[in-house]
Design a protein around this motif. Structure first.
Motif, PDB file in Angstrom:
ATOM      1  N   GLY A   1       0.804  -1.207   0.000  1.00  0.00           N
ATOM      2  CA  GLY A   1       0.000   0.000   0.000  1.00  0.00           C
ATOM      3  C   GLY A   1       0.840   1.262   0.000  1.00  0.00           C
ATOM      4  O   GLY A   1       1.967   1.289   0.495  1.00  0.00           O
ATOM      5  N   SER A   2       0.277   2.318  -0.568  1.00  0.00           N
ATOM      6  CA  SER A   2       0.973   3.593  -0.591  1.00  0.00           C
ATOM      7  C   SER A   2       1.058   4.177   0.818  1.00  0.00           C
ATOM      8  O   SER A   2       0.089   4.155   1.576  1.00  0.00           O
ATOM      9  CB  SER A   2       0.227   4.571  -1.506  1.00  0.00           C
ATOM     10  N   LEU A   3       2.218   4.730   1.155  1.00  0.00           N
ATOM     11  CA  LEU A   3       2.390   5.373   2.455  1.00  0.00           C
ATOM     12  C   LEU A   3       1.567   6.647   2.563  1.00  0.00           C
ATOM     13  O   LEU A   3       1.296   7.128   3.653  1.00  0.00           O
ATOM     14  CB  LEU A   3       3.865   5.700   2.693  1.00  0.00           C
ATOM     15  N   PHE A   4       1.157   7.201   1.422  1.00  0.00           N
ATOM     16  CA  PHE A   4       0.469   8.488   1.403  1.00  0.00           C
ATOM     17  C   PHE A   4      -1.029   8.343   1.144  1.00  0.00           C
ATOM     18  O   PHE A   4      -1.735   9.339   1.063  1.00  0.00           O
ATOM     19  CB  PHE A   4       1.088   9.389   0.324  1.00  0.00           C
ATOM     20  N   ASP A   5      -1.533   7.132   0.994  1.00  0.00           N
ATOM     21  CA  ASP A   5      -2.927   6.942   0.609  1.00  0.00           C
ATOM     22  C   ASP A   5      -3.451   5.671   1.256  1.00  0.00           C
ATOM     23  O   ASP A   5      -3.629   4.654   0.616  1.00  0.00           O
ATOM     24  CB  ASP A   5      -3.035   6.849  -0.918  1.00  0.00           C
ATOM     25  N   GLN A   6      -3.699   5.749   2.566  1.00  0.00           N
ATOM     26  CA  GLN A   6      -4.079   4.561   3.311  1.00  0.00           C
ATOM     27  C   GLN A   6      -5.583   4.465   3.570  1.00  0.00           C
ATOM     28  O   GLN A   6      -6.041   3.504   4.157  1.00  0.00           O
ATOM     29  CB  GLN A   6      -3.336   4.544   4.659  1.00  0.00           C
ATOM     30  N   GLY A   7      -6.371   5.460   3.131  1.00  0.00           N
ATOM     31  CA  GLY A   7      -7.790   5.463   3.437  1.00  0.00           C
ATOM     32  C   GLY A   7      -8.617   4.631   2.476  1.00  0.00           C
ATOM     33  O   GLY A   7      -8.157   4.238   1.400  1.00  0.00           O
ATOM     34  N   ASP A   8      -9.865   4.358   2.877  1.00  0.00           N
ATOM     35  CA  ASP A   8     -10.803   3.622   2.037  1.00  0.00           C
ATOM     36  C   ASP A   8     -11.762   4.555   1.307  1.00  0.00           C
ATOM     37  O   ASP A   8     -12.653   4.093   0.591  1.00  0.00           O
ATOM     38  CB  ASP A   8     -11.614   2.634   2.888  1.00  0.00           C
ATOM     39  N   ASP A   9     -11.606   5.875   1.499  1.00  0.00           N
ATOM     40  CA  ASP A   9     -12.455   6.855   0.844  1.00  0.00           C
ATOM     41  C   ASP A   9     -11.968   7.047  -0.593  1.00  0.00           C
ATOM     42  O   ASP A   9     -10.927   7.663  -0.841  1.00  0.00           O
ATOM     43  CB  ASP A   9     -12.396   8.175   1.612  1.00  0.00           C
ATOM     44  N   ILE A  10     -12.712   6.497  -1.550  1.00  0.00           N
ATOM     45  CA  ILE A  10     -12.313   6.539  -2.951  1.00  0.00           C
ATOM     46  C   ILE A  10     -12.841   7.841  -3.558  1.00  0.00           C
ATOM     47  O   ILE A  10     -14.057   8.017  -3.712  1.00  0.00           O
ATOM     48  CB  ILE A  10     -12.857   5.320  -3.717  1.00  0.00           C
ATOM     49  N   ARG A  11     -11.942   8.761  -3.895  1.00  0.00           N
ATOM     50  CA  ARG A  11     -12.356  10.046  -4.450  1.00  0.00           C
ATOM     51  C   ARG A  11     -11.237  10.608  -5.326  1.00  0.00           C
ATOM     52  O   ARG A  11     -10.063  10.312  -5.124  1.00  0.00           O
ATOM     53  CB  ARG A  11     -12.689  11.044  -3.332  1.00  0.00           C
ATOM     54  N   PHE A  12     -11.634  11.428  -6.282  1.00  0.00           N
ATOM     55  CA  PHE A  12     -10.688  12.017  -7.216  1.00  0.00           C
ATOM     56  C   PHE A  12     -10.336  13.434  -6.794  1.00  0.00           C
ATOM     57  O   PHE A  12     -11.185  14.178  -6.290  1.00  0.00           O
ATOM     58  CB  PHE A  12     -11.269  12.037  -8.628  1.00  0.00           C
ATOM     59  N   GLY A  13      -9.094  13.796  -7.009  1.00  0.00           N
ATOM     60  CA  GLY A  13      -8.691  15.177  -6.857  1.00  0.00           C
ATOM     61  C   GLY A  13      -9.032  15.965  -8.111  1.00  0.00           C
ATOM     62  O   GLY A  13      -9.717  15.488  -9.014  1.00  0.00           O
ATOM     63  N   THR A  14      -8.548  17.194  -8.181  1.00  0.00           N
ATOM     64  CA  THR A  14      -8.758  17.993  -9.378  1.00  0.00           C
ATOM     65  C   THR A  14      -7.728  17.601 -10.434  1.00  0.00           C
ATOM     66  O   THR A  14      -6.747  16.910 -10.152  1.00  0.00           O
ATOM     67  CB  THR A  14      -8.619  19.487  -9.076  1.00  0.00           C
ATOM     68  N   LEU A  15      -7.949  18.071 -11.650  1.00  0.00           N
ATOM     69  CA  LEU A  15      -6.998  17.854 -12.734  1.00  0.00           C
ATOM     70  C   LEU A  15      -6.085  19.066 -12.938  1.00  0.00           C
ATOM     71  O   LEU A  15      -5.368  19.132 -13.937  1.00  0.00           O
ATOM     72  CB  LEU A  15      -7.752  17.542 -14.033  1.00  0.00           C
ATOM     73  N   ASP A  16      -6.108  19.980 -11.974  1.00  0.00           N
ATOM     74  CA  ASP A  16      -5.315  21.197 -12.112  1.00  0.00           C
ATOM     75  C   ASP A  16      -3.816  20.914 -12.188  1.00  0.00           C
ATOM     76  O   ASP A  16      -3.064  21.689 -12.782  1.00  0.00           O
ATOM     77  CB  ASP A  16      -5.586  22.150 -10.942  1.00  0.00           C
ATOM     78  N   GLY A  17      -3.386  19.813 -11.584  1.00  0.00           N
ATOM     79  CA  GLY A  17      -1.956  19.520 -11.540  1.00  0.00           C
ATOM     80  C   GLY A  17      -1.420  18.779 -12.752  1.00  0.00           C
ATOM     81  O   GLY A  17      -0.233  18.398 -12.760  1.00  0.00           O
ATOM     82  N   LEU A  18      -2.237  18.535 -13.769  1.00  0.00           N
ATOM     83  CA  LEU A  18      -1.755  17.861 -14.975  1.00  0.00           C
ATOM     84  C   LEU A  18      -0.586  18.626 -15.589  1.00  0.00           C
ATOM     85  O   LEU A  18      -0.642  19.844 -15.737  1.00  0.00           O
ATOM     86  CB  LEU A  18      -2.873  17.743 -16.015  1.00  0.00           C
ATOM     87  N   ARG A  19       0.459  17.898 -15.943  1.00  0.00           N
ATOM     88  CA  ARG A  19       1.619  18.499 -16.580  1.00  0.00           C
ATOM     89  C   ARG A  19       1.839  17.834 -17.927  1.00  0.00           C
ATOM     90  O   ARG A  19       1.921  16.606 -18.011  1.00  0.00           O
ATOM     91  CB  ARG A  19       2.857  18.348 -15.695  1.00  0.00           C
ATOM     92  N   ARG A  20       1.964  18.651 -18.979  1.00  0.00           N
ATOM     93  CA  ARG A  20       2.112  18.131 -20.338  1.00  0.00           C
ATOM     94  C   ARG A  20       3.586  18.098 -20.750  1.00  0.00           C
ATOM     95  O   ARG A  20       4.332  19.054 -20.539  1.00  0.00           O
ATOM     96  CB  ARG A  20       1.313  18.964 -21.330  1.00  0.00           C
ATOM     97  N   THR A  21       3.976  16.973 -21.330  1.00  0.00           N
ATOM     98  CA  THR A  21       5.312  16.795 -21.891  1.00  0.00           C
ATOM     99  C   THR A  21       5.180  16.545 -23.382  1.00  0.00           C
ATOM    100  O   THR A  21       4.469  15.626 -23.796  1.00  0.00           O
ATOM    101  CB  THR A  21       6.042  15.611 -21.233  1.00  0.00           C
ATOM    102  N   ALA A  22       5.843  17.360 -24.198  1.00  0.00           N
ATOM    103  CA  ALA A  22       5.833  17.166 -25.649  1.00  0.00           C
ATOM    104  C   ALA A  22       6.865  16.115 -26.016  1.00  0.00           C
ATOM    105  O   ALA A  22       8.048  16.253 -25.687  1.00  0.00           O
ATOM    106  CB  ALA A  22       6.130  18.481 -26.353  1.00  0.00           C
ATOM    107  N   LEU A  23       6.426  15.054 -26.686  1.00  0.00           N
ATOM    108  CA  LEU A  23       7.342  14.022 -27.175  1.00  0.00           C
ATOM    109  C   LEU A  23       7.942  14.416 -28.516  1.00  0.00           C
ATOM    110  O   LEU A  23       9.075  14.046 -28.837  1.00  0.00           O
ATOM    111  CB  LEU A  23       6.618  12.688 -27.285  1.00  0.00           C
TER     112      LEU A  23
END
Length: 216
Positions: free
Chosen positions: A14-36
């Motif tokens: 299990g992830s050390l940073f995500d131990q809960g059973d509450d399944i929920r999504f964050g925002t997509l504000d942190g998406l970072r684009r990389t041009a290939l």
């Protein structure tokens, strides 16, 4: 083809940073684009889904996983991962996947011009499971720009990228525990991606791929 609804899996770390059973999504504000290249790109957002390990456990138990075989040269070999596919209109196995697909369809509506409508699932049981170099070029993506969005659950595994013309790996993204990656533009035609085998001690991972109509 055989079904493996309750596959025997090694323990999930299990992830050390995500131990809960509450399944929920964050925002997509942190998406970072990389041009290939000038026409191909990837978006990456670590930890988009909170409670990803809980969702992994539910999908591992609930999805009707299939073991498949394929011809290779003069033999028939086992596909080194378990699979499930939900076509357009098919009920998805968990409400979180419905929410993810709807959220991604809304976010990318202006660029994609159509919704994501299918969901393909892969279960990598351990480091011996993999997917070889390929592009999702079956259907319209062989000639048109498109997008494929991947939500990763479970232990991280590398998603590697290289030009379709060959050569060394250009980029590796370790994906797991709720990470999101979206491949867009000409990525499926001009680039290949793979999940390589690894000798490291890794636990199981589920990859959920959302695609538009007519893309495989």
């Amino acid at each position: 083809m055989t079904a493996a609804r309750h596959p025997a899996l090694p323990g999930l770390q299990g992830s050390l940073f995500d131990q809960g059973d509450d399944i929920r999504f964050g925002t997509l504000d942190g998406l970072r684009r990389t041009a290939l290249d000038s026409g191909s790109w990837i978006d990456h957002l670590p930890g988009w889904l909170h409670g990803a390990d809980a969702l992994f456990e539910e999908l591992a138990a609930r999805v009707p996983w299939r073991a498949e075989e394929r011809p290779m040269y003069d033999a028939v070999v086992a596909v080194p991962r378990l699979l499930a596919h939900y076509g357009e209109g098919a009920p998805l196995p968990h409400p979180a996947l419905v929410e993810a697909r709807q959220t991604l369809s809304s976010h990318y509506a202006a660029e994609l011009g159509e919704p994501f409508v299918t969901a393909g699932l892969c279960l990598y049981r351990d480091g011996r499971d993999s997917v070889a170099w390929h592009g999702d070029r079956t259907g319209r993506s062989a000639t048109r720009d498109t997008m494929v969005a991947i939500l990763s659950l479970g232990d991280p595994r590398d998603l590697a990228f290289r030009p379709r013309s060959g050569g060394p790996t250009v980029l590796r993204l370790p994906l797991g525990h709720g990470d999101l990656v979206v491949m867009g533009g000409a990525c499926q035609r001009a680039w290949e991606h793979a999940v390589p085998k690894t000798s490291r001690a890794v636990g199981p991972r589920i990859s959920v791929q959302f695609r538009p109509r007519g893309v495989r």
